[in-house]
Design an enzyme around this catalytic site. Structure first.
Site, PDB file in Angstrom:
ATOM      1  N   THR A  32       5.655 -21.421   8.827  1.00  0.00           N
ATOM      2  CA  THR A  32       6.957 -20.781   8.625  1.00  0.00           C
ATOM      3  C   THR A  32       6.782 -19.266   8.700  1.00  0.00           C
ATOM      4  O   THR A  32       5.722 -18.754   8.336  1.00  0.00           O
ATOM      5  CB  THR A  32       7.506 -21.197   7.246  1.00  0.00           C
ATOM      6  OG1 THR A  32       7.635 -22.610   7.234  1.00  0.00           O
ATOM      7  CG2 THR A  32       8.865 -20.566   6.948  1.00  0.00           C
ATOM      8  N   THR A  35       6.047 -14.654  12.467  1.00  0.00           N
ATOM      9  CA  THR A  35       4.898 -14.671  13.380  1.00  0.00           C
ATOM     10  C   THR A  35       4.712 -16.079  13.943  1.00  0.00           C
ATOM     11  O   THR A  35       4.540 -16.267  15.157  1.00  0.00           O
ATOM     12  CB  THR A  35       3.611 -14.214  12.641  1.00  0.00           C
ATOM     13  OG1 THR A  35       3.938 -13.089  11.835  1.00  0.00           O
ATOM     14  CG2 THR A  35       2.524 -13.845  13.627  1.00  0.00           C
ATOM     15  N   GLY A 103       4.119 -17.385   1.065  1.00  0.00           N
ATOM     16  CA  GLY A 103       5.354 -17.682   0.341  1.00  0.00           C
ATOM     17  C   GLY A 103       6.423 -16.623   0.489  1.00  0.00           C
ATOM     18  O   GLY A 103       7.451 -16.680  -0.184  1.00  0.00           O
ATOM     19  N   GLY A 105       8.404 -16.462   2.725  1.00  0.00           N
ATOM     20  CA  GLY A 105       9.598 -17.195   3.163  1.00  0.00           C
ATOM     21  C   GLY A 105       9.936 -18.350   2.234  1.00  0.00           C
ATOM     22  O   GLY A 105      10.731 -19.228   2.592  1.00  0.00           O
ATOM     23  N   GLU A 111       3.946 -25.624   2.904  1.00  0.00           N
ATOM     24  CA  GLU A 111       2.878 -25.036   3.739  1.00  0.00           C
ATOM     25  C   GLU A 111       1.507 -25.423   3.202  1.00  0.00           C
ATOM     26  O   GLU A 111       0.592 -25.744   3.972  1.00  0.00           O
ATOM     27  CB  GLU A 111       3.007 -23.508   3.760  1.00  0.00           C
ATOM     28  CG  GLU A 111       4.214 -23.023   4.550  1.00  0.00           C
ATOM     29  CD  GLU A 111       4.424 -21.517   4.463  1.00  0.00           C
ATOM     30  OE1 GLU A 111       4.924 -20.940   5.429  1.00  0.00           O
ATOM     31  OE2 GLU A 111       4.099 -20.915   3.424  1.00  0.00           O
TER      32      GLU A 111
HETATM   33  C1  5RP Z   1       6.480 -18.306   4.439  1.00  0.00           C
HETATM   34  C2  5RP Z   1       5.170 -17.653   4.633  1.00  0.00           C
HETATM   35  C3  5RP Z   1       5.011 -16.809   5.868  1.00  0.00           C
HETATM   36  O1  5RP Z   1       4.048 -17.400   6.675  1.00  0.00           O
HETATM   37  C4  5RP Z   1       4.602 -15.417   5.456  1.00  0.00           C
HETATM   38  O2  5RP Z   1       5.608 -14.905   4.603  1.00  0.00           O
HETATM   39  C5  5RP Z   1       4.422 -14.507   6.675  1.00  0.00           C
HETATM   40  O3  5RP Z   1       5.646 -14.332   7.313  1.00  0.00           O
HETATM   41  P1  5RP Z   1       5.815 -13.395   8.593  1.00  0.00           P
HETATM   42  O4  5RP Z   1       5.033 -14.005   9.709  1.00  0.00           O
HETATM   43  O5  5RP Z   1       7.311 -13.397   8.845  1.00  0.00           O
HETATM   44  O6  5RP Z   1       5.313 -12.022   8.247  1.00  0.00           O
HETATM   45  O7  5RP Z   1       4.237 -17.776   3.869  1.00  0.00           O
HETATM   46  O8  5RP Z   1       6.566 -18.927   3.194  1.00  0.00           O
END
Ligand code: 5RP
Length: 235
Positions: A32, A35, A103, A105, A111
């Site tokens: 999630t 990236t 976390g 997101g 995850e």
């Molecule tokens: C979601 C996550 C994401 O992988 C983490 O927040 C990185 O996000 P991004 O790629 O948008 O920087 O752990 O729960």
């Protein structure tokens, strides 16, 4: 043509590099975040081009399911597969031992289940996520049953954390996770012993899961931009 924001460019190129690691016949853990979203998009492109066949994705969130459907990645569940060959997921912090805070997101519970089952877990980050010690920049997300928010907040404060209930953006009130729970963001001065803290927090009644991922990642792909050029290195 307008230049792409460097952080977005790093995320895009590291997502592309992770997608290039996928082989036909893989059961894939789909992480999630912004990236991983690029990785999902590029995996979908490879499936559409006929380069990849027999891919099954196990999503870690509603976001991952929505993106997999959008980019044509067939989905499966943990009831239907025994093995996840490869998981690709982002992180909010990565330390030199490949321990992570995740976390950002609010998806860390699913995850950790999916990434933890994977034979290989590739973390995809831009260079801003690399830290010497976890907790340096990012608060630790903790998913909590709503009825236990007050006692869990007290317990986390007693452990030395500064605790904030995560609030929604474009949604009034707290963030509600894909499982119907809330998230406490806990800022520690520094996290010297991540494995111990992970276990201690998960032992507080009412806590579902926290965002410390210790000893799970097998490879970290880091996107960097120098002189406007994106590069990806493997740690
Ligand atoms: C979601 C996550 C994401 O992988 C983490 O927040 C990185 O996000 P991004 O790629 O948008 O920087 O752990 O729960």
């Amino acid at each position: 043509m307008a230049e792409m924001d460097p952080v977005k460019l790093m995320k895009q190129e590291v997502g592309r590099a992770a997608a290039a690691r996928v082989e036909s016949g893989t059961v894939l853990g789909l992480g999630t975040g912004s990236t991983t979203a690029f990785a999902v998009q590029f995996i979908g492109d490879r499936i559409a081009a006929g380069e990849l066949t027999d891919i099954k994705g196990v999503p870690t969130s509603f976001q991952a399911s929505v993106l997999a459907k959008k980019y044509g990645i067939p989905l499966t569940t943990l009831d239907e597969v025994d093995t996840i060959h490869l998981a690709i997921d982002g992180a909010d912090e990565v330390d030199p031992q490949f321990n992570l805070i995740k976390g950002g997101g609010a998806a860390h519970t699913r995850e950790k289940i999916v990434d933890g089952l994977a034979e290989k877990f590739i973390v995809v980050v831009d260079s801003s996520k690399l830290v010497d010690q976890l907790g340096s920049t990012f608060a630790l997300p903790v998913e909590v049953l709503p009825m236990a928010i007050a006692p869990v907040t007290r317990a986390l404060t007693a452990l030395g954390g500064t605790v904030d209930l995560r609030m929604g953006i474009k949604k009034d009130g707290p963030v509600i996770t894909d499982q119907g729970n809330m998230v406490l963001d806990v800022k520690f001065e520094a996290i010297a012993a991540p494995a111990e803290l992970e276990a201690t927090i998960n032992n507080i009644p009412g806590v579902l899961e926290n965002g410390l991922f210790v000893g799970l990642a097998t490879e970290v792909l880091v996107g960097e931009v120098k002189d406007g050029q994106a590069t990806v290195r493997s740690l």
